[in-house]
Write a protein that holds these residues in place. Sequence first.
Motif, PDB file in Angstrom:
ATOM      1  N   LEU A  98      -6.423 -88.183  -9.115  1.00 56.21           N
ATOM      2  CA  LEU A  98      -7.805 -88.696  -9.078  1.00 56.21           C
ATOM      3  C   LEU A  98      -8.311 -88.797  -7.644  1.00 56.21           C
ATOM      4  O   LEU A  98      -7.630 -89.325  -6.775  1.00 56.21           O
ATOM      5  CB  LEU A  98      -7.891 -90.074  -9.744  1.00 56.21           C
ATOM      6  N   ARG A  99      -9.530 -88.326  -7.449  1.00 51.76           N
ATOM      7  CA  ARG A  99     -10.124 -88.378  -6.106  1.00 51.76           C
ATOM      8  C   ARG A  99     -11.370 -89.241  -6.066  1.00 51.76           C
ATOM      9  O   ARG A  99     -11.990 -89.410  -5.014  1.00 51.76           O
ATOM     10  CB  ARG A  99     -10.437 -86.955  -5.648  1.00 51.76           C
ATOM     11  N   GLY A 100     -11.742 -89.777  -7.205  1.00 55.55           N
ATOM     12  CA  GLY A 100     -12.927 -90.629  -7.240  1.00 55.55           C
ATOM     13  C   GLY A 100     -12.979 -91.424  -8.527  1.00 55.55           C
ATOM     14  O   GLY A 100     -12.077 -91.346  -9.366  1.00 55.55           O
ATOM     15  N   ASP A 101     -14.056 -92.195  -8.648  1.00 56.44           N
ATOM     16  CA  ASP A 101     -14.264 -93.046  -9.817  1.00 56.44           C
ATOM     17  C   ASP A 101     -15.751 -92.909 -10.145  1.00 56.44           C
ATOM     18  O   ASP A 101     -16.593 -93.091  -9.268  1.00 56.44           O
ATOM     19  CB  ASP A 101     -13.905 -94.493  -9.439  1.00 56.44           C
ATOM     20  N   GLY A 124      -9.903 -97.712  -0.016  1.00 56.69           N
ATOM     21  CA  GLY A 124      -8.553 -98.242   0.178  1.00 56.69           C
ATOM     22  C   GLY A 124      -7.590 -97.782  -0.901  1.00 56.69           C
ATOM     23  O   GLY A 124      -6.369 -97.711  -0.679  1.00 56.69           O
ATOM     24  N   LEU A 125      -8.120 -97.472  -2.085  1.00 61.34           N
ATOM     25  CA  LEU A 125      -7.269 -96.978  -3.173  1.00 61.34           C
ATOM     26  C   LEU A 125      -7.012 -95.480  -3.055  1.00 61.34           C
ATOM     27  O   LEU A 125      -6.374 -94.889  -3.919  1.00 61.34           O
ATOM     28  CB  LEU A 125      -7.925 -97.284  -4.527  1.00 61.34           C
ATOM     29  N   GLY A 126      -7.546 -94.881  -2.015  1.00 58.19           N
ATOM     30  CA  GLY A 126      -7.285 -93.471  -1.764  1.00 58.19           C
ATOM     31  C   GLY A 126      -8.386 -92.545  -2.237  1.00 58.19           C
ATOM     32  O   GLY A 126      -8.245 -91.322  -2.154  1.00 58.19           O
ATOM     33  N   HIS A 127      -9.486 -93.089  -2.736  1.00 57.18           N
ATOM     34  CA  HIS A 127     -10.555 -92.217  -3.238  1.00 57.18           C
ATOM     35  C   HIS A 127     -11.376 -91.607  -2.108  1.00 57.18           C
ATOM     36  O   HIS A 127     -11.520 -92.199  -1.045  1.00 57.18           O
ATOM     37  CB  HIS A 127     -11.482 -92.990  -4.177  1.00 57.18           C
ATOM     38  N   GLU A 128     -11.931 -90.439  -2.408  1.00 58.89           N
ATOM     39  CA  GLU A 128     -12.826 -89.764  -1.468  1.00 58.89           C
ATOM     40  C   GLU A 128     -14.277 -90.123  -1.769  1.00 58.89           C
ATOM     41  O   GLU A 128     -15.150 -89.964  -0.938  1.00 58.89           O
ATOM     42  CB  GLU A 128     -12.664 -88.239  -1.579  1.00 58.89           C
ATOM     43  N   TYR A 129     -14.520 -90.550  -2.996  1.00 55.34           N
ATOM     44  CA  TYR A 129     -15.893 -90.875  -3.392  1.00 55.34           C
ATOM     45  C   TYR A 129     -15.890 -91.833  -4.576  1.00 55.34           C
ATOM     46  O   TYR A 129     -14.860 -92.000  -5.257  1.00 55.34           O
ATOM     47  CB  TYR A 129     -16.680 -89.603  -3.771  1.00 55.34           C
ATOM     48  N   MET A 130     -17.052 -92.439  -4.793  1.00 58.49           N
ATOM     49  CA  MET A 130     -17.265 -93.190  -6.024  1.00 58.49           C
ATOM     50  C   MET A 130     -18.704 -92.949  -6.451  1.00 58.49           C
ATOM     51  O   MET A 130     -19.559 -92.616  -5.626  1.00 58.49           O
ATOM     52  CB  MET A 130     -17.030 -94.685  -5.809  1.00 58.49           C
TER      53      MET A 130
END
Length: 333
Positions: A98-101, A124-130
Motif C-alpha cells: 500500500l502506498r496511500g489511503d 509516518g506510516l510510510g504512505h506517499e499520499y492520502m
Amino acid sequence: MTPVEALERVVHCLDRAHETGFKTKAFVRALEVVRATPPDELAERAAAGTLTKLDGIGDSTARLITETLRGDTSYVEKIEAETGVNLTEAGARYRAALRGDCHLHSLWSDGGATIEAMARTARGLGHEYMVLTDHSPRLTVAHGLSKERLEQQLADVAVLNEKMAPFRILTGIEVDILEDGTLDHDDAVLAQLDVVVASVHSKLRMERQPMTERMVRAVASPHVDILGHCTGRMIGKRDPSTFDADYVFAACAQFHTAVEINCRPERLDPPRELIDVAIDFGCYFSIDSDAHATGQLEWQPHGCNRAAERNVPIDRVINTWGADDLLRWVQAA
Ligand SMILES: [Zn+2]
Ligand SMILES: [Zn+2]
C-alpha cells in the motif's frame, strides 16, 4: 517527549485499538487542558502534586504528565505495545504494497484531527499520499461540506501540499448516494476533485430492487471512483443492506469504480462472500481506513488481512499504485 506529545501518542494508540470509552475521553480531555496550560505552570504543579486541581486532569493523566516531565516514557511504551494492530503474515504482503489511503476524514466534517495531523500520520506510516474525503452536505450530523466549504478546503489543501511535499494530499470527498442514486453534489463540484468515494448513509433498509438501482446508478457516474462500505453493515448492530451484488459489482467493473475494502473494525465491509463476487466480476479494490482520527489510519491491516484471506489480486488494489498511476486510472474511468 513533552506532556502534549505523550498524551497525543496515548490518544493515537487508544484510537487504533478502537477504545472509545471513558479512558480515551479522559486522555482527550487532559490533552486539551495541557495544551491550554503554560509549560511552567504544568511543571510547577507536577512538582507540587497539584495537577489534579486542574479541571480535566485525573490521577492517571496526572501520573502520565509527571512521569513524562521526569523523562520516564514507560507508560507510553506500555500503551504502544498493548495496542498494535494485528497483521497476518499473508496480510503483510498487502500492507507492504500500500502506498496511500483513499478514504479518511478530518475536523472539517466528523473527524477528530486536522488535515495536517492526518497527513503527518499517514506519511509516518510510510504512505506517499492520502485522499482527503470528508462528508458531503446531506450528512448534516457529520457536518458535511457545502460547495463553499469544500472550496475553502481545496485552498487549504493546496497550501498544505506545498508544505508537505513530496507527500501528497489528493482532494476528494465521500459523497452521499441519495435515494434515487444521484449524488449529493453537482457534477461540476465533483469534477474538480481528484478522487470521489460514494457511499450510502441513509435509507439502508431499502428494498432489494430499488437499492440495486440506486447503487448501480451511483457507481455508473463518471465522477465516482470508489464505492464506499457497500453494505453499510455495523457488525453486531446493523445488518447489511440487501442488493443484487451481481449487478452492482458488474457495474463497478464496467464503469471503473473500485470496490472499497473498508477497514473499520465495526464495518469490515464488504463481507467475505461479497469480496469473492467482486473478484469474479473483475473489480478493482481500494483498501481504505475510513479513519476519523490519526490512530485509525493504522487500521488498514484489518482490510489487508481480509484481502489476503480472499485472495484479492494485489495488482487490482488501486492504492498499491503511486499517486500518478492512481490519478491516471481515475481520469480514464
Ligand atoms: Zn461512510
Ligand atoms: Zn467515511
